[in-house]
Design a protein around this motif. Structure first.
Motif, PDB file in Angstrom:
ATOM      1  N   SER A   1      53.136  24.494  18.641  1.00  0.00           N
ATOM      2  CA  SER A   1      53.508  24.766  17.259  1.00  0.00           C
ATOM      3  C   SER A   1      52.179  24.966  16.384  1.00  0.00           C
ATOM      4  CB  SER A   1      54.301  23.394  16.351  1.00  0.00           C
ATOM      5  OG  SER A   1      53.458  22.403  16.310  1.00  0.00           O
ATOM      6  N   LEU A   2      51.050  24.778  16.860  1.00  0.00           N
ATOM      7  CA  LEU A   2      49.523  24.873  16.274  1.00  0.00           C
ATOM      8  C   LEU A   2      49.270  26.185  16.490  1.00  0.00           C
ATOM      9  CD1 LEU A   2      47.405  23.832  15.084  1.00  0.00           C
ATOM     10  CD2 LEU A   2      46.150  23.200  17.098  1.00  0.00           C
ATOM     11  N   ARG A   3      49.246  26.948  15.468  1.00  0.00           N
ATOM     12  CA  ARG A   3      48.901  28.375  15.806  1.00  0.00           C
ATOM     13  C   ARG A   3      47.437  28.682  15.234  1.00  0.00           C
ATOM     14  NH1 ARG A   3      53.844  31.025  12.363  1.00  0.00           N
ATOM     15  NH2 ARG A   3      53.139  29.337  11.025  1.00  0.00           N
ATOM     16  N   VAL A   4      46.623  29.134  16.296  1.00  0.00           N
ATOM     17  CA  VAL A   4      45.180  29.349  16.045  1.00  0.00           C
ATOM     18  C   VAL A   4      44.889  30.281  14.913  1.00  0.00           C
ATOM     19  CG1 VAL A   4      42.931  30.106  17.045  1.00  0.00           C
ATOM     20  CG2 VAL A   4      44.542  28.582  18.090  1.00  0.00           C
ATOM     21  N   GLN A   5      45.875  31.416  14.637  1.00  0.00           N
ATOM     22  CA  GLN A   5      45.740  32.497  13.652  1.00  0.00           C
ATOM     23  C   GLN A   5      45.951  31.780  12.333  1.00  0.00           C
ATOM     24  OE1 GLN A   5      47.897  32.394  16.115  1.00  0.00           O
ATOM     25  NE2 GLN A   5      49.876  33.316  15.405  1.00  0.00           N
ATOM     26  N   GLU A   6      46.310  30.442  12.114  1.00  0.00           N
ATOM     27  CA  GLU A   6      46.648  29.971  10.817  1.00  0.00           C
ATOM     28  C   GLU A   6      45.781  28.729  10.614  1.00  0.00           C
ATOM     29  OE1 GLU A   6      50.668  29.607   9.751  1.00  0.00           O
ATOM     30  OE2 GLU A   6      50.991  31.940   9.886  1.00  0.00           O
ATOM     31  N   PRO A   7      44.536  28.596  10.674  1.00  0.00           N
ATOM     32  CA  PRO A   7      43.886  27.445  10.661  1.00  0.00           C
ATOM     33  C   PRO A   7      43.855  26.698   9.145  1.00  0.00           C
ATOM     34  CG  PRO A   7      42.313  29.139  10.560  1.00  0.00           C
ATOM     35  CD  PRO A   7      43.525  29.652  10.973  1.00  0.00           C
ATOM     36  N   HIS A   8      44.283  27.721   8.154  1.00  0.00           N
ATOM     37  CA  HIS A   8      44.305  27.094   6.951  1.00  0.00           C
ATOM     38  C   HIS A   8      45.659  26.022   6.956  1.00  0.00           C
ATOM     39  CE1 HIS A   8      47.169  30.167   7.179  1.00  0.00           C
ATOM     40  NE2 HIS A   8      47.610  29.950   5.776  1.00  0.00           N
ATOM     41  N   ILE A   9      46.403  25.880   7.795  1.00  0.00           N
ATOM     42  CA  ILE A   9      47.618  24.924   7.656  1.00  0.00           C
ATOM     43  C   ILE A   9      47.171  23.593   8.151  1.00  0.00           C
ATOM     44  CG2 ILE A   9      49.893  24.365   8.175  1.00  0.00           C
ATOM     45  CD1 ILE A   9      49.644  26.893   6.574  1.00  0.00           C
ATOM     46  N   LEU A  10      47.045  22.488   7.306  1.00  0.00           N
ATOM     47  CA  LEU A  10      46.592  21.294   7.629  1.00  0.00           C
ATOM     48  C   LEU A  10      47.944  20.218   7.256  1.00  0.00           C
ATOM     49  CD1 LEU A  10      43.015  21.037   7.003  1.00  0.00           C
ATOM     50  CD2 LEU A  10      43.901  21.122   8.962  1.00  0.00           C
TER      51      LEU A  10
ATOM     52  N   ASP B   1      40.695  12.704  -3.797  1.00  0.00           N
ATOM     53  CA  ASP B   1      39.489  12.188  -2.856  1.00  0.00           C
ATOM     54  C   ASP B   1      40.031  12.925  -1.588  1.00  0.00           C
ATOM     55  OD1 ASP B   1      37.313  10.491  -2.061  1.00  0.00           O
ATOM     56  OD2 ASP B   1      38.838   9.496  -0.812  1.00  0.00           O
ATOM     57  N   ARG B   2      40.952  12.888  -1.047  1.00  0.00           N
ATOM     58  CA  ARG B   2      41.268  13.141   0.364  1.00  0.00           C
ATOM     59  C   ARG B   2      41.264  14.612   0.451  1.00  0.00           C
ATOM     60  NH1 ARG B   2      40.565   8.749   0.687  1.00  0.00           N
ATOM     61  NH2 ARG B   2      41.796   6.956   1.880  1.00  0.00           N
ATOM     62  N   ALA B   3      41.720  15.403  -0.709  1.00  0.00           N
ATOM     63  CA  ALA B   3      41.863  16.827  -0.594  1.00  0.00           C
ATOM     64  C   ALA B   3      40.350  17.419  -0.618  1.00  0.00           C
ATOM     65  CB  ALA B   3      42.638  17.440  -1.960  1.00  0.00           C
ATOM     66  N   ASP B   4      39.488  16.914  -1.503  1.00  0.00           N
ATOM     67  CA  ASP B   4      38.202  17.459  -1.607  1.00  0.00           C
ATOM     68  C   ASP B   4      37.590  17.270  -0.081  1.00  0.00           C
ATOM     69  OD1 ASP B   4      35.929  18.241  -3.247  1.00  0.00           O
ATOM     70  OD2 ASP B   4      35.068  16.459  -2.458  1.00  0.00           O
TER      71      ASP B   4
ATOM     72  N   ARG C   1      44.735  26.270   0.448  1.00  0.00           N
ATOM     73  CA  ARG C   1      44.833  27.123  -0.999  1.00  0.00           C
ATOM     74  C   ARG C   1      45.487  26.131  -1.876  1.00  0.00           C
ATOM     75  NH1 ARG C   1      47.899  32.718  -1.453  1.00  0.00           N
ATOM     76  NH2 ARG C   1      49.732  31.145  -0.864  1.00  0.00           N
ATOM     77  N   THR C   2      46.524  25.603  -1.471  1.00  0.00           N
ATOM     78  CA  THR C   2      47.301  24.830  -2.528  1.00  0.00           C
ATOM     79  C   THR C   2      46.252  23.441  -2.874  1.00  0.00           C
ATOM     80  OG1 THR C   2      49.334  25.420  -1.528  1.00  0.00           O
ATOM     81  CG2 THR C   2      49.338  23.381  -2.751  1.00  0.00           C
ATOM     82  N   LEU C   3      45.555  23.106  -1.930  1.00  0.00           N
ATOM     83  CA  LEU C   3      44.933  21.955  -2.143  1.00  0.00           C
ATOM     84  C   LEU C   3      43.617  22.538  -3.171  1.00  0.00           C
ATOM     85  CD1 LEU C   3      44.651  20.151   1.297  1.00  0.00           C
ATOM     86  CD2 LEU C   3      46.218  19.437  -0.839  1.00  0.00           C
TER      87      LEU C   3
ATOM     88  N   LYS D   1      54.364  26.026 -10.433  1.00  0.00           N
ATOM     89  CA  LYS D   1      55.231  25.852  -9.306  1.00  0.00           C
ATOM     90  C   LYS D   1      54.584  25.331  -8.220  1.00  0.00           C
ATOM     91  CE  LYS D   1      58.573  28.653  -6.712  1.00  0.00           C
ATOM     92  NZ  LYS D   1      58.980  30.295  -6.546  1.00  0.00           N
ATOM     93  N   GLN D   2      53.243  25.738  -7.900  1.00  0.00           N
ATOM     94  CA  GLN D   2      52.599  25.296  -6.592  1.00  0.00           C
ATOM     95  C   GLN D   2      52.629  23.742  -6.921  1.00  0.00           C
ATOM     96  OE1 GLN D   2      49.082  27.401  -6.268  1.00  0.00           O
ATOM     97  NE2 GLN D   2      49.565  28.417  -4.819  1.00  0.00           N
ATOM     98  N   ILE D   3      51.920  23.255  -8.037  1.00  0.00           N
ATOM     99  CA  ILE D   3      51.572  21.588  -8.388  1.00  0.00           C
ATOM    100  C   ILE D   3      53.086  21.065  -7.994  1.00  0.00           C
ATOM    101  CG2 ILE D   3      50.899  20.069  -9.642  1.00  0.00           C
ATOM    102  CD1 ILE D   3      48.911  21.640  -8.574  1.00  0.00           C
ATOM    103  N   LYS D   4      54.214  21.548  -8.727  1.00  0.00           N
ATOM    104  CA  LYS D   4      55.414  20.635  -8.592  1.00  0.00           C
ATOM    105  C   LYS D   4      55.993  20.919  -6.983  1.00  0.00           C
ATOM    106  CE  LYS D   4      57.179  21.746 -13.195  1.00  0.00           C
ATOM    107  NZ  LYS D   4      58.253  22.765 -14.000  1.00  0.00           N
ATOM    108  N   SER D   5      55.721  22.086  -6.092  1.00  0.00           N
ATOM    109  CA  SER D   5      56.095  21.908  -4.880  1.00  0.00           C
ATOM    110  C   SER D   5      55.333  20.752  -4.148  1.00  0.00           C
ATOM    111  CB  SER D   5      56.008  23.203  -4.468  1.00  0.00           C
ATOM    112  OG  SER D   5      56.164  23.391  -2.934  1.00  0.00           O
ATOM    113  N   LEU D   6      54.025  20.755  -4.440  1.00  0.00           N
ATOM    114  CA  LEU D   6      53.258  19.575  -3.751  1.00  0.00           C
ATOM    115  C   LEU D   6      53.644  18.260  -4.115  1.00  0.00           C
ATOM    116  CD1 LEU D   6      50.871  19.091  -2.050  1.00  0.00           C
ATOM    117  CD2 LEU D   6      49.209  19.445  -4.184  1.00  0.00           C
TER     118      LEU D   6
END
Length: 319
Positions: A8-17, A85-88, A23-25, A53-58
């Motif tokens: 399930s780990l896709r190298v082309q999408e390293p921004h998903i953690l 703290d963690r997002a930073d 971007r949301t963080l 909407k992004q903040i509410k989804s988070l």
């Protein structure tokens, strides 16, 4: 030969953690910093409804409210402060990954991340950075200051390449180099106090006086000097930064135990430094994680420091 299993780990999408987009963080951190959705949206060049909407989804994803919403401002909740703290750290780590891969193709540049304790010995590292920058004009360096706990935590998280500590490192976790000089311990006090008239300060001189020191040094360094008399000394307050402690010493609230050269003790400062007797010294170490994979510029920096230390240690064979 059977095909390789899929993952399930896709190298082309390293921004998903952990299911969250970097971007949301980043957007969450902007709202936390601005404490206002409209200002954060303008800074990020997104619409206010999109950001909301992004903040509410988070918040829905995490199962916790991240902000207390008021008429014209937003304040982080306890859960929001934890995520902040963690997002930073996650955002910084994502930036590091991107920078490190870009640096693979950089011959004369790249990023180095250093965590530094307070010591005049960091001057040696500054000189090495200066030398390296002359050869590598694209060098970018990032400095984090703090005590051992602060900088090693960032080193362990992969946010730093190196840390410089004024205590012997855990050799099970870190590789290290010893820097060539030592720091001398002493007392910073008002220049007009009686103790400033002495050439050096003993344990007997400090008994009963209000003392300032870093929490780490009070637990690890001062006992090496005071020995069985440690229980006779009174800790008035703790400071992570020597400068802040010197301000309180200047107000005659106590006596600061610290290294020489960290604060201004010139005649105009109104402060004086007197060394401890018997002498107490601390050595500084440049450390990095075992099995750490360095960027090319970090490798070059480490090699240069090794060479400089070896040159300093070599005996003078000139006639």
């Amino acid at each position: 030969m059977s095909p390789l299993p899929t993952t399930s780990l896709r190298v082309q999408e390293p921004h998903i953690l952990f299911g969250m987009e970097i971007r949301t963080l980043r957007h969450f951190l902007a709202v936390a910093r601005e404490e206002n959705m409209t200002r954060a949206a303008a800074q990020l060049h997104v619409s206010q409804p999109t950001l909301s909407k992004q903040i509410k989804s988070l918040e829905h994803e995490l199962g916790h409210a991240l902000f207390t919403r008021r008429s014209f401002s937003m304040e982080l909740t306890e859960a929001g402060r934890l995520l902040c703290d963690r997002a930073d750290d996650l955002v910084r780590l994502a930036d590091r990954i991107t920078q490190d891969f870009r640096a693979l193709d950089e011959v004369t540049g790249g990023d180095i991340y250093l965590g530094l304790a307070e010591s005049h010995q960091v001057g040696m590292l500054a000189r090495e950075i200066k030398r390296l920058r002359q050869e590598c004009p694209g060098l970018r360096y990032h400095i984090t200051s703090g005590d051992t706990e602060q900088v090693t935590e960032k080193l362990d998280r992969g946010l730093l390449d190196f840390a410089a500590l004024v205590e012997r490192p855990d050799t099970d976790k870190y590789e290290f180099l010893s820097l060539p000089t030592t720091d001398t311990w002493g007392v910073v006090m008002r220049r007009d106090c009686e103790l400033a008239g002495k050439e050096a300060v003993t344990v007997d001189d400090l008994v009963g006086l209000p003392l300032f020191c870093s929490e780490q040094s009070w637990a690890r360094d001062i006992p090496r000097w005071a020995g069985v008399r440690m229980s006779d000394l009174r800790l008035e307050g703790t400071f992570r930064l020597a400068y802040n402690g010197s301000v309180f010493a200047h107000e005659n609230l106590g006596y600061l135990l610290t290294f020489d050269h960290l604060v201004d003790t010139s005649p105009a400062s109104g402060l004086a430094f007197r060394p401890l007797s018997p002498a107490l010294e601390s050595r500084m170490y440049l450390i990095w994680r075992k099995q750490q994979v360095f960027s090319p510029i970090a490798q070059r920096f480490l090699a240069q420091v090794r060479t400089s230390l070896a040159d300093d240690a070599a005996p003078d064979t000139a006639p």
